[in-house]
Design an enzyme around this catalytic site. Structure first.
Site, PDB file in Angstrom:
ATOM      1  N   HIS A 122      17.960  32.100  18.239  1.00  0.00           N
ATOM      2  CA  HIS A 122      17.575  30.574  18.296  1.00  0.00           C
ATOM      3  C   HIS A 122      18.370  29.927  16.738  1.00  0.00           C
ATOM      4  CE1 HIS A 122      15.227  26.685  17.367  1.00  0.00           C
ATOM      5  NE2 HIS A 122      15.047  26.998  18.472  1.00  0.00           N
ATOM      6  N   ASP A 199      11.522  37.248  14.912  1.00  0.00           N
ATOM      7  CA  ASP A 199      11.126  35.952  15.265  1.00  0.00           C
ATOM      8  C   ASP A 199      10.169  36.063  16.638  1.00  0.00           C
ATOM      9  OD1 ASP A 199      11.124  33.420  16.454  1.00  0.00           O
ATOM     10  OD2 ASP A 199      13.125  33.165  16.337  1.00  0.00           O
ATOM     11  N   GLN A 202       8.944  33.000  20.950  1.00  0.00           N
ATOM     12  CA  GLN A 202       8.841  32.923  22.448  1.00  0.00           C
ATOM     13  C   GLN A 202       7.794  34.226  22.943  1.00  0.00           C
ATOM     14  OE1 GLN A 202       9.395  30.332  24.094  1.00  0.00           O
ATOM     15  NE2 GLN A 202      10.724  29.278  22.916  1.00  0.00           N
ATOM     16  N   LYS A 225       3.620  26.212  19.826  1.00  0.00           N
ATOM     17  CA  LYS A 225       4.013  27.131  21.331  1.00  0.00           C
ATOM     18  C   LYS A 225       2.832  27.957  22.022  1.00  0.00           C
ATOM     19  CE  LYS A 225       8.809  27.284  19.767  1.00  0.00           C
ATOM     20  NZ  LYS A 225       9.666  26.295  20.613  1.00  0.00           N
ATOM     21  N   CYS A 363      19.374  24.728  21.693  1.00  0.00           N
ATOM     22  CA  CYS A 363      19.224  25.535  20.109  1.00  0.00           C
ATOM     23  C   CYS A 363      19.852  26.858  20.104  1.00  0.00           C
ATOM     24  CB  CYS A 363      17.755  25.455  19.725  1.00  0.00           C
ATOM     25  SG  CYS A 363      17.237  23.898  19.506  1.00  0.00           S
TER      26      CYS A 363
END
Ligand code: PLP
Length: 405
Positions: A122, A199, A202, A225, A363
């Site tokens: 991202h 990261d 997600q 999220k 993104c």
């Protein structure tokens, strides 16, 4: 077991009508909807308890401080960090990565050094490192992925050298859905003494994350999220590293003493929490974690797997639909293009039917460039989505496919 009918009652926004159609919300990877308990937590705190944390001796301030620190403990348990001091509240994944890129970068990255990121990042896990490299005259190296969307970690050895200062990689791709073998990447990096930032924006919504088991040095994710409010997120960092890093921002709460001659900093985690943090939403993040735990993380994983399998199978059967991201291990999202129909056309027609999907660069421009694309459509699923919703999505995709014969 997920009782989806009852779960949906907790998310009143799902009853919304869009152009007369029931909302089918498939933009969960961008942000998830909020259950009533999270909304209530925020509303009740503002109605009955709002007071700035850490600085007051009065009742409400102490009450908010206690709840804020309890939320930190909930986050610690949620990702199985060893210590509460390793949990830093930030504004989100972006805030967390910028904190590390700036602070770790200030301390450890110098001219000629190298930072490794992957081709499927991202923008949030690219741009902060680029900014650092520009400041420090360092360079970025890229781990590529193959056409199925699988990271070429076989190339890692050839990318690492004595100038490599950190590897920053996504746990799960927001476009391909690929779940990367971060444990393996971390083990490899550590064999060269290189720290790894993961990261988790997600990955956290879709699975169990155990930072001790992964042995990652930094882990980042966003509250919004995982059913919490926007504007709150988490940076996990190993204490040993965080202690060596300078504060990211200066201000109230992050200091021990201040004189015009010299300032000393607070202990972790407050050293990285300058100013009035988003404490109400941090407490609500705790409520969201309670909600996830009550729903059952294993239940969520199993149900979302079924949704993903069903969606992949049904969507693949739509004439002219190509799915991007075919790794064996994926989170519940499907990015696709329909024939040569522009992604915005697909998204706008679906919208008229009440179906919310994401379109555009998602993104992740370098990822799209890999496929020679400037935009895609993404449908992303969580445990309040249903198999019927996937059927309706596919029926509409078939109609769109016919419209553009
Ligand atoms: N990383 C990944 C993989 C993401 O999917 C996102 C958001 O979509 C981010 C980082 C940035 O998250 P935020 O905008 O909440 O900071």
């Amino acid at each position: 077991m997920i009782d989806v009918i009852n779960i949906r009652k907790d998310f009143s926004v799902l009853n919304t009508k869009i152009y007369g159609n029931p909302l089918i919300y498939l933009d969960n990877a961008a942000t998830a909807q909020k259950p009533e308990c999270v909304i209530q937590t925020v509303a009740e705190l503002y109605r009955t308890a709002n007071a700035n944390i850490h600085r007051g001796v009065h009742f409400l301030s102490e009450q908010c401080t206690e709840k804020y620190e309890q939320a930190r403990e909930k986050v610690r348990q949620f990702i199985n960090a060893e210590k509460k001091s390793e949990i830093i509240f930030t504004s989100g994944t972006t805030g967390s990565i910028n904190t590390v890129a700036t602070s770790f970068g200030e301390q450890f990255v110098f001219e000629g050094d190298e930072i490794i990121v992957s081709e499927m990042e991202h923008h949030s896990n690219i741009v902060p490192w680029q900014m650092l490299c520009k400041r420090k005259n360092a360079t970025i190296k890229i781990i590529p992925f193959d056409d199925k969307g699988v990271l070429r970690i076989d190339l890692l050895d050839s990318l690492i050298n004595e100038r490599t200062k950190i590897i920053a990689v996504t746990h799960a791709s927001n476009v391909l859905g690929t779940i990367n073998p971060v444990r393996q990447i971390i083990a490899k990096a550590h064999s060269y003494n290189i720290p790894v930032l993961v990261d988790g924006a997600q990955a956290v919504p879709h699975g169990n994350v155990d930072v001790c088991d992964l042995d990652c040095d930094f882990y980042t994710f966003s509250g919004h999220k995982i059913y919490a409010p926007t504007g709150i997120g988490v940076l996990y960092g190993k204490e040993k590293l965080l202690e060596q890093m300078p504060p990211y921002q200066g201000g109230g709460d992050m200091i021990s003493t201040v004189t015009f001659e010299k300032t000393t900093y607070a202990q972790l985690p407050l050293k990285f929490e300058a100013g009035t943090l988003n404490f109400i939403d941090a407490i609500a993040l705790g409520a969201a974690i309670d909600y996830i735990n009550k729903t059952g993380r294993q239940n969520i994983i199993e149900y979302e797997h079924k949704l993903l399998d069903y969606a992949t199978q049904k969507m693949s059967a739509v004439e002219g639909l190509k799915i991007y991201g075919e790794a064996d291990e994926k989170v519940a999202l499907v990015s696709f293009l329909l024939k040569d129909i522009h992604h915005l056309d697909t998204g706008m027609i679906l919208d008229k039917k009440g179906i919310a999907v994401r379109t555009g660069t998602l993104c992740a421009e370098p990822l799209l460039t890999h496929f020679g694309k400037t935009g895609m459509v993404r449908a992303s699923f969580v445990f309040y989505n249903t198999f019927d919703e996937i059927d309706i999505l596919c029926e509409n995709l078939k109609k769109i496919s016919l419209m553009f014969k």
